[in-house]
Design an enzyme around this catalytic site. Structure first.
Site, PDB file in Angstrom:
ATOM      1  N   ASP A 139       0.857  -1.179   0.000  1.00  0.00           N
ATOM      2  CA  ASP A 139       0.000   0.000   0.000  1.00  0.00           C
ATOM      3  C   ASP A 139       0.897   1.235   0.000  1.00  0.00           C
ATOM      4  O   ASP A 139       1.564   1.522   1.002  1.00  0.00           O
ATOM      5  CB  ASP A 139      -0.896  -0.013   1.243  1.00  0.00           C
ATOM      6  N   VAL A 140       0.922   1.958  -1.107  1.00  0.00           N
ATOM      7  CA  VAL A 140       1.796   3.131  -1.194  1.00  0.00           C
ATOM      8  C   VAL A 140       1.346   4.251  -0.274  1.00  0.00           C
ATOM      9  O   VAL A 140       2.097   5.203  -0.035  1.00  0.00           O
ATOM     10  CB  VAL A 140       1.910   3.649  -2.651  1.00  0.00           C
TER      11      VAL A 140
ATOM     12  N   ASN B 225       0.736   5.673 -10.322  1.00  0.00           N
ATOM     13  CA  ASN B 225      -0.626   5.688 -10.831  1.00  0.00           C
ATOM     14  C   ASN B 225      -1.676   5.492  -9.740  1.00  0.00           C
ATOM     15  O   ASN B 225      -2.813   5.941  -9.894  1.00  0.00           O
ATOM     16  CB  ASN B 225      -0.767   4.579 -11.892  1.00  0.00           C
TER      17      ASN B 225
ATOM     18  N   SER C 231      -4.565  14.770 -13.133  1.00  0.00           N
ATOM     19  CA  SER C 231      -5.978  14.839 -13.490  1.00  0.00           C
ATOM     20  C   SER C 231      -6.333  16.275 -13.816  1.00  0.00           C
ATOM     21  O   SER C 231      -5.671  17.217 -13.349  1.00  0.00           O
ATOM     22  CB  SER C 231      -6.827  14.351 -12.303  1.00  0.00           C
TER      23      SER C 231
ATOM     24  N   TYR D 129      -9.419  15.075  -3.760  1.00  0.00           N
ATOM     25  CA  TYR D 129      -8.705  14.500  -4.906  1.00  0.00           C
ATOM     26  C   TYR D 129      -7.995  15.592  -5.707  1.00  0.00           C
ATOM     27  O   TYR D 129      -6.797  15.477  -6.011  1.00  0.00           O
ATOM     28  CB  TYR D 129      -9.709  13.766  -5.788  1.00  0.00           C
TER      29      TYR D 129
ATOM     30  N   LYS E 255      -3.932  16.116  -6.319  1.00  0.00           N
ATOM     31  CA  LYS E 255      -3.363  16.026  -7.661  1.00  0.00           C
ATOM     32  C   LYS E 255      -2.695  17.342  -8.071  1.00  0.00           C
ATOM     33  O   LYS E 255      -1.683  17.337  -8.790  1.00  0.00           O
ATOM     34  CB  LYS E 255      -4.447  15.650  -8.666  1.00  0.00           C
TER      35      LYS E 255
END
Length: 239
Positions: free
Chosen positions: A61-62, A88, A147, A160, A164
């Protein structure tokens, strides 16, 4: 010079490699001859994709600090070094999506832990391996999947989009700093894709209006090759 149809011997690591864009990348890279290690959290899914593609599956799990060095060590041991890292793996944060005022701090932390800090930690842990690849003339490239939410202030996408946006700026700074080591870093936006993550965020969206992850993966591989080529010319100019 490498071509899109022949990536034999290129050593690539992909996080989030068992679904969506990550899975499409693993499939296409291995089909073109690359030596691929991929990372995901679920053992059964990792084993299934490893069996299907012949890529080296790593369970981890990064988003967890304690997993990073074990992941990095397994990547370099399994594929004998590293030429390209593709960060990713992504987390939406709150599910269902929520306005920032309604977002729990823990959900914001989760998005940042995977999308920003996880990518930072894994890149840092593998920086020496990438620098060694650059010194050997193999090229060295980090691709961070971004994104359009990093640029456009979509309501509900606060956790999110914030993570990003930070990732894109981190990439730009690190690309400048890593030139002396022969490493290039790119932040790439693959567009809105028909993936499990997108379906989780917007379950009512029409998949026919979304890009297939296979197409996005092919585009990223093209840009990967361009990045390696540009880097090779830059290194050659300093020799």
């Amino acid at each position: 010079m490498r071509t899109n149809d022949d990536l034999k011997g290129l050593r690539v690591a992909v996080t989030g490699g068992t679904s969506g864009l990550g899975l499409a990348l693993v499939r296409q890279l291995t089909a073109k001859g690359a030596c691929v290690a991929f990372i995901a959290r679920t053992t059964a899914n990792v084993e299934r994709i490893a069996d299907e593609t012949g890529a080296h599956g790593i369970v981890g799990d990064v988003g967890k600090k304690e997993d990073i060095y074990a992941i990095a060590l397994q990547i370099t041991a399994r594929i004998g070094g590293l030429d390209v890292l593709i960060n990713n793996a992504s987390s939406l944060g709150p599910v269902p999506l929520a306005l920032l005022a309604d977002t729990d701090c823990e959900d914001m932390e989760s998005a940042l832990a995977v999308n920003l800090v996880g990518a930072f930690r894994l890149t840092k842990a593998l920086f020496g391996a990438l620098a060694a690849s650059a010194r050997a003339g193999r090229g060295a490239l980090v691709i961070n999947i971004s994104s359009d939410a990093a640029v456009n202030p979509y309501p509900g996408w606060g956790a999110y989009g914030t993570s990003k946006a930070a990732l894109a700026h981190l990439t730009a700074i690190w690309d400048e700093e890593a030139k002396a080591d022969g490493i290039r870093l790119l932040a790439l936006d693959p567009g809105d894709m028909d993936t499990p993550l997108h379906a989780l965020a917007l379950p009512d969206s029409d998949p026919s209006n979304l890009k297939a992850p296979e197409l996005a993966a092919a585009e990223i591989i093209e840009k990967m090759l361009d990045g390696l080529l540009v880097n090779a010319f830059a290194i050659g100019a300093h020799v």
